[in-house]
Design an enzyme around this catalytic site. Structure first.
Site, short mmCIF file in Angstrom:
data_model
loop_
_atom_site.label_atom_id
_atom_site.label_comp_id
_atom_site.label_asym_id
_atom_site.label_seq_id
_atom_site.Cartn_x
_atom_site.Cartn_y
_atom_site.Cartn_z
N ASP A 1 -3.36 -3.45 -4.44
CA ASP A 1 -3.09 -3.88 -3.06
C ASP A 1 -4.29 -4.61 -2.50
O ASP A 1 -5.42 -4.47 -2.99
CB ASP A 1 -2.72 -2.67 -2.18
N GLU B 1 -4.77 1.66 -2.11
CA GLU B 1 -6.20 1.96 -1.93
C GLU B 1 -6.72 1.49 -0.58
O GLU B 1 -7.49 2.18 0.08
CB GLU B 1 -7.02 1.31 -3.06
C1 LIG Z 1 -16.38 -2.24 -1.31
C2 LIG Z 1 -15.24 -1.25 -1.31
C3 LIG Z 1 -15.66 0.01 -1.99
C4 LIG Z 1 -14.04 -1.89 -1.97
C5 LIG Z 1 -12.75 -1.09 -1.80
N1 LIG Z 1 -11.68 -1.71 -2.51
C6 LIG Z 1 -12.34 -1.06 -0.36
O1 LIG Z 1 -12.23 -2.07 0.28
N2 LIG Z 1 -12.05 0.13 0.15
C7 LIG Z 1 -11.58 0.33 1.48
C8 LIG Z 1 -12.68 0.31 2.48
O2 LIG Z 1 -12.37 0.10 3.66
O3 LIG Z 1 -13.87 0.52 2.14
#
Ligand SMILES: CC(C)C[C@H](N)C(=O)NCC(=O)O
Length: 504
Positions: free
Chosen positions: A118, A183
């Site tokens: 996603d 996620e």
């Molecule tokens: C840099 C993050 C760990 C990348 C991850 N896919 C993400 O965007 N998670 C949701 C968030 O809001 O941190």
């Protein structure tokens, strides 16, 4: 040691397995245009998990991953994780989780690669220079929503396994995949699946690899911590419907004024969180951590120009990194119901809902933060003696994750980085959140390594997200190398070495 022994050792590697690294990386180089096209196909699917009107696209994306893994002759399973109840009470199906297994040799260690399909929302009119869903290559960079977060890294893992299979090189470890589709919105449904699969899918898994983050500079990195996220909505509801600010302005206490006033009590101009008690549980900043941060190759001026700002909250590297990685912060994301279009509409919105989040760190507890924030907002709202109604809700409760960077998995990661990039990786933490990381750790008790391939300037969640062709292709080689180096750490050693640190 004579020269024959040296040659044999180089060919076999520390583990004694033969390793045709050059053949594998040549294969990757030859197929790089094909890999870019695969990324283009995946980026063209608008798999935005935050917008339910895109749910069919997200389901289609999960189907594409499933087909890809089936085409590689993996043992594929599609797992139903139930439904999601939306704010208006309606119920929609959650995207299915796709798992696959390549190899089931009991004498080999089994790694599980986690990733997500996603993406965050993106519209051309948000300020993208190119169509966010049409992967566009400019000066070696591949621009498109989800390119770095997390479609290219997942494809790179798939291509790494594919290269071993195409050249008939035995996989040094069994490889499993677990790919989800929620996620970006808190991994709804996945915690329950991990619990349910602890003795099934995870029973033979030795360690979990996550490549859903970025380097901190142009130097490759290994990530050993992420912040968590407590994401809130605060809704203020007043008149039955929107009003005219000329006709009714002056008579009513406006929901937007109430909302702005309470939001302004969350964080000070200098970055201090103002919610009573919220920072009380934050773990002490140790000398050992400080030393790791001092080693990180991070230039404040480069960071400023990458993100396009004139000033930062902190003017030295260690303080800045500490506030990016291991101290909490509050961000205000938006206000639903507020007038935000072009033009000069003179409305008094009747109901406005703010969205804000607290990036949470060890040893904060989401349930405690929820109470502290809710109590605080109601207390300041009460002081305004407003007739309007306030509702506060915590929507995402994702815990932080922290590993021991001295763990054998990180030694394997270091060797893999050195093999591909000829440099030592830096050890970094990540300010963002991977909601399931902590559940993997707590529920499965497996060791976890985060092996990023995203660039420091990839612009995740922002306009013009990209991954460079270099990072995508060399990242694929890194994953090939890691699968080999993993056995170099000796599976037994990995299983019995110190467990990841928890933090709470
Ligand atoms: C840099 C993050 C760990 C990348 C991850 N896919 C993400 O965007 N998670 C949701 C968030 O809001 O941190």
């Amino acid at each position: 040691m004579n020269s024959v022994c040296v040659v044999v050792l180089v060919m076999l590697g520390a583990s004694g397995h033969s390793f045709r690294f050059k053949d594998l990386t040549d294969y990757v180089d030859k197929h790089q245009d094909h890999y870019v096209q695969a990324l283009r196909d995946w980026v063209s699917i608008e798999s935005d998990s935050s917008d339910v009107s895109k749910r069919a696209e997200l389901q289609r994306m999960m189907g594409v991953v499933e087909e890809k893994l089936r085409g590689m002759k993996g043992k594929v399973d599609v797992m139903d994780i139930g439904t999601q109840t939306l704010a208006d009470g309606s119920v929609v199906p959650l995207p299915k989780v796709v798992t696959a297994a390549f190899g089931d040799d009991e004498n080999k260690h089994t790694v599980c690669v986690y990733g997500h399909m996603d993406v965050q929302p993106a519209r051309r009119e948000d300020g993208w220079a190119t169509d966010p869903y049409n992967l566009t290559e400019i000066n070696g960079n591949l621009y498109g929503r989800g390119a770095s977060d997390n479609k290219a890294p997942v494809l790179a893992w798939i291509h790494a396994v594919e290269a071993y299979k195409a050249l008939n090189v035995e996989l040094p470890v069994n490889v499993k995949f677990l790919i989800e589709g929620m996620e970006e919105t808190g991994s709804d449904g996945l915690n329950a699946l991990v619990e349910a699969q602890r003795e099934e899918f995870f029973s033979d898994v030795g360690s979990i690899i996550i490549s859903d983050c970025s380097w901190q500079s142009s130097r490759p990195a290994l990530t050993y911590g992420t912040r968590g996220n407590c994401y809130f909505s605060a809704q203020v509801e007043g008149p039955r419907q929107d009003l005219h600010s000329g006709v009714d302005g002056g008579a009513v206490i406006e929901p937007m004024s109430d909302l702005i006033a309470i939001l302004n009590t969350l964080i000070s101009a200098s970055g201090q969180i103002l919610i009573p008690g919220v920072t009380d549980a934050v773990a002490n900043f140790t000398e050992e951590e400080r030393k790791i941060y001092e080693e990180v190759d991070f230039d404040l001026d480069t960071y400023k120009s990458t993100i396009g700002v004139d000033g930062l909250m902190y003017n030295n590297k260690v303080d800045l990194l500490a506030h990016l990685w291991r101290f909490p912060t509050v961000s205000i994301h938006g206000i639903e119901g507020a007038f935000s279009g072009p033009g000069t509409k003179t409305v008094i919105p009747a109901k406005v809902t703010a969205k804000f989040s607290i990036r949470q760190v060890p040893d904060m507890e989401p349930a405690v933060v929820e109470k502290q924030v809710t109590d605080h907002l109601h207390a300041v709202f009460q002081q305004r003696k407003s007739p309007n109604k306030l509702k506060v809700k915590m929507i995402i409760r994702a815990k932080p994750w922290l590993a021991d960077p001295k763990h054998a998995l990180y030694e394997a990661g270091k060797r893999a980085v050195k093999r591909v990039f000829s440099v030592e990786p830096e050890l970094i933490r990540e300010g963002g959140t991977i909601p399931i990381a902590r559940t993997f750790q707590d529920v499965t008790k497996k060791d976890i390594i985060m092996l990023p391939i995203g660039g420091f300037d990839d612009g995740l969640h922002s306009q013009n997200e990209k991954i460079s062709r270099y990072n995508y292709i060399e990242g694929t080689k890194l994953f090939i190398a890691y699968l080999h180096e993993h056995i170099g750490s000796q599976a037994n050693n990995i299983r019995s070495s110190s467990r990841a640190l928890t933090g709470s």
